[in-house]
Scaffold this motif. Structure first.
Motif, PDB file in Angstrom:
ATOM      1  N   GLU A  23       4.903  16.334   4.870  1.00  0.00           N
ATOM      2  CA  GLU A  23       6.243  15.637   4.165  1.00  0.00           C
ATOM      3  C   GLU A  23       5.951  14.063   4.354  1.00  0.00           C
ATOM      4  N   GLN A  24       5.197  13.727   5.609  1.00  0.00           N
ATOM      5  CA  GLN A  24       4.928  12.227   6.004  1.00  0.00           C
ATOM      6  C   GLN A  24       3.885  11.856   4.909  1.00  0.00           C
ATOM      7  N   LEU A  25       2.961  12.636   4.703  1.00  0.00           N
ATOM      8  CA  LEU A  25       1.826  12.060   3.778  1.00  0.00           C
ATOM      9  C   LEU A  25       2.464  11.930   2.522  1.00  0.00           C
ATOM     10  N   LYS A  26       3.256  12.674   2.055  1.00  0.00           N
ATOM     11  CA  LYS A  26       3.705  12.728   0.772  1.00  0.00           C
ATOM     12  C   LYS A  26       4.511  11.480   0.515  1.00  0.00           C
ATOM     13  N   ALA A  27       5.183  10.981   1.359  1.00  0.00           N
ATOM     14  CA  ALA A  27       6.256   9.930   1.584  1.00  0.00           C
ATOM     15  C   ALA A  27       5.225   8.663   1.349  1.00  0.00           C
ATOM     16  N   LEU A  28       4.213   8.846   1.563  1.00  0.00           N
ATOM     17  CA  LEU A  28       3.052   7.712   1.699  1.00  0.00           C
ATOM     18  C   LEU A  28       2.508   7.298   0.097  1.00  0.00           C
ATOM     19  N   LEU A  29       2.751   8.369  -0.744  1.00  0.00           N
ATOM     20  CA  LEU A  29       2.109   8.392  -1.969  1.00  0.00           C
ATOM     21  C   LEU A  29       2.738   7.060  -2.649  1.00  0.00           C
ATOM     22  N   ARG A  30       1.814   6.418  -3.572  1.00  0.00           N
ATOM     23  CA  ARG A  30       2.295   5.005  -4.258  1.00  0.00           C
ATOM     24  C   ARG A  30       2.800   4.166  -3.270  1.00  0.00           C
ATOM     25  N   THR A  31       2.361   4.130  -2.152  1.00  0.00           N
ATOM     26  CA  THR A  31       2.834   3.009  -1.120  1.00  0.00           C
ATOM     27  C   THR A  31       1.158   2.102  -1.023  1.00  0.00           C
ATOM     28  N   THR A  32       1.597   0.871  -0.871  1.00  0.00           N
ATOM     29  CA  THR A  32       0.534   0.053  -0.247  1.00  0.00           C
ATOM     30  C   THR A  32      -0.088   0.339   1.173  1.00  0.00           C
ATOM     31  N   LEU A  33      -1.383   0.628   1.530  1.00  0.00           N
ATOM     32  CA  LEU A  33      -1.925   0.755   2.617  1.00  0.00           C
ATOM     33  C   LEU A  33      -3.081  -0.325   2.567  1.00  0.00           C
ATOM     34  N   ARG A  34      -3.032  -0.567   4.021  1.00  0.00           N
ATOM     35  CA  ARG A  34      -4.017  -1.610   4.545  1.00  0.00           C
ATOM     36  C   ARG A  34      -4.985  -0.518   5.489  1.00  0.00           C
ATOM     37  N   ILE A  35      -6.142  -0.492   5.110  1.00  0.00           N
ATOM     38  CA  ILE A  35      -7.152   0.408   5.817  1.00  0.00           C
ATOM     39  C   ILE A  35      -8.237  -0.370   6.237  1.00  0.00           C
ATOM     40  N   SER A  36      -8.539  -0.290   7.659  1.00  0.00           N
ATOM     41  CA  SER A  36      -9.563  -1.014   8.250  1.00  0.00           C
ATOM     42  C   SER A  36     -10.539   0.047   8.762  1.00  0.00           C
ATOM     43  N   VAL A  37     -11.938  -0.231   8.304  1.00  0.00           N
ATOM     44  CA  VAL A  37     -13.229   0.747   8.622  1.00  0.00           C
ATOM     45  C   VAL A  37     -14.019   0.079   9.687  1.00  0.00           C
ATOM     46  N   THR A  38     -15.222   0.973  10.076  1.00  0.00           N
ATOM     47  CA  THR A  38     -15.818   0.579  11.170  1.00  0.00           C
ATOM     48  C   THR A  38     -16.837  -0.506  11.081  1.00  0.00           C
ATOM     49  N   ASP A  39     -17.015  -1.185   9.625  1.00  0.00           N
ATOM     50  CA  ASP A  39     -17.881  -2.211   9.367  1.00  0.00           C
ATOM     51  C   ASP A  39     -17.449  -3.371   9.251  1.00  0.00           C
ATOM     52  N   GLY A  40     -16.143  -3.378   9.476  1.00  0.00           N
ATOM     53  CA  GLY A  40     -15.349  -4.571   9.488  1.00  0.00           C
ATOM     54  C   GLY A  40     -14.755  -5.132   8.043  1.00  0.00           C
ATOM     55  N   ARG A  41     -14.764  -4.101   7.083  1.00  0.00           N
ATOM     56  CA  ARG A  41     -13.968  -4.333   6.103  1.00  0.00           C
ATOM     57  C   ARG A  41     -12.645  -3.885   5.854  1.00  0.00           C
ATOM     58  N   VAL A  42     -11.769  -4.464   5.216  1.00  0.00           N
ATOM     59  CA  VAL A  42     -10.358  -3.951   5.074  1.00  0.00           C
ATOM     60  C   VAL A  42     -10.058  -3.892   3.380  1.00  0.00           C
ATOM     61  N   PHE A  43      -9.356  -2.415   3.308  1.00  0.00           N
ATOM     62  CA  PHE A  43      -9.232  -2.288   1.905  1.00  0.00           C
ATOM     63  C   PHE A  43      -7.476  -2.213   1.564  1.00  0.00           C
ATOM     64  N   LEU A  44      -7.021  -3.074   0.714  1.00  0.00           N
ATOM     65  CA  LEU A  44      -5.565  -3.005   0.598  1.00  0.00           C
ATOM     66  C   LEU A  44      -5.473  -2.437  -0.942  1.00  0.00           C
ATOM     67  N   GLY A  45      -4.832  -1.244  -0.981  1.00  0.00           N
ATOM     68  CA  GLY A  45      -4.554  -0.776  -2.190  1.00  0.00           C
ATOM     69  C   GLY A  45      -3.368   0.280  -2.039  1.00  0.00           C
ATOM     70  N   THR A  46      -3.390   0.976  -3.189  1.00  0.00           N
ATOM     71  CA  THR A  46      -2.156   1.894  -3.361  1.00  0.00           C
ATOM     72  C   THR A  46      -2.760   3.452  -3.068  1.00  0.00           C
ATOM     73  N   PHE A  47      -1.796   4.059  -2.063  1.00  0.00           N
ATOM     74  CA  PHE A  47      -2.350   5.428  -1.830  1.00  0.00           C
ATOM     75  C   PHE A  47      -2.205   6.405  -2.933  1.00  0.00           C
ATOM     76  N   ALA A  48      -3.302   7.033  -3.097  1.00  0.00           N
ATOM     77  CA  ALA A  48      -3.152   8.105  -4.269  1.00  0.00           C
ATOM     78  C   ALA A  48      -3.323   9.427  -3.746  1.00  0.00           C
ATOM     79  N   GLY A  49      -3.848   9.683  -2.621  1.00  0.00           N
ATOM     80  CA  GLY A  49      -3.703  11.057  -2.104  1.00  0.00           C
ATOM     81  C   GLY A  49      -4.919  11.250  -1.115  1.00  0.00           C
ATOM     82  N   THR A  50      -5.342  12.330  -0.575  1.00  0.00           N
ATOM     83  CA  THR A  50      -6.679  12.988   0.257  1.00  0.00           C
ATOM     84  C   THR A  50      -7.174  13.940  -0.146  1.00  0.00           C
ATOM     85  N   ASP A  51      -8.313  14.322   0.339  1.00  0.00           N
ATOM     86  CA  ASP A  51      -8.747  15.670   0.175  1.00  0.00           C
ATOM     87  C   ASP A  51      -8.792  16.481   1.581  1.00  0.00           C
ATOM     88  N   LYS A  52      -9.233  17.613   1.436  1.00  0.00           N
ATOM     89  CA  LYS A  52      -9.352  18.416   2.738  1.00  0.00           C
ATOM     90  C   LYS A  52      -9.903  17.918   4.119  1.00  0.00           C
TER      91      LYS A  52
END
Length: 116
Positions: A23-52
């Motif tokens: 339910e928490q994950l579903k609540a994040l759908l269509r919201t803006t997320l800021r994701i930091s990754v290990t190589d120093g990049r930051v992605f700012l975009g609309t959350f559309a889903g996950t896989d297994k």
């Protein structure tokens, strides 16, 4: 010419209620997320889903480089559109808090587990 294949099996009916984490994950759908990754990049975009494997799918995404190798264009970023970010590379996931004066703050994935 042959006709397109037709599904003959109906998908199974869900007999259990989704868990609180789903339910928490579903609540994040269509919201803006800021994701930091290990190589120093930051992605700012609309959350559309996950896989297994919990790889994150973002749409309408901008990529920013952070750190000493970022260069002069780091603040501008670049539009990358749709991206799939492997969960193993994710360092931090943040989303905007709702409501009033807190609209500029972000909830951090380290503060509260979103994906356990």
């Amino acid at each position: 010419m042959s006709s397109p294949p037709v599904a003959t099996v109906q998908p199974p009916v869900r007999t259990t209620q989704p868990t609180a984490n789903v339910e928490q994950l579903k609540a994040l759908l269509r919201t803006t997320l800021r994701i930091s990754v290990t190589d120093g990049r930051v992605f700012l975009g609309t959350f559309a889903g996950t896989d297994k494997q919990l790889n994150l799918l973002l749409i309408n995404t901008d990529e920013y480089r952070v750190g000493p190798d970022a260069g002069p264009d780091a603040l501008d970023g670049r539009y990358v559109g749709q991206v799939m970010i492997p969960w193993r590379l994710v360092v931090r996931v943040e989303s905007r808090l709702e409501g009033g004066q807190q609209a500029r703050k972000y909830r951090d994935s380290d503060e509260e587990s979103m994906y356990t």
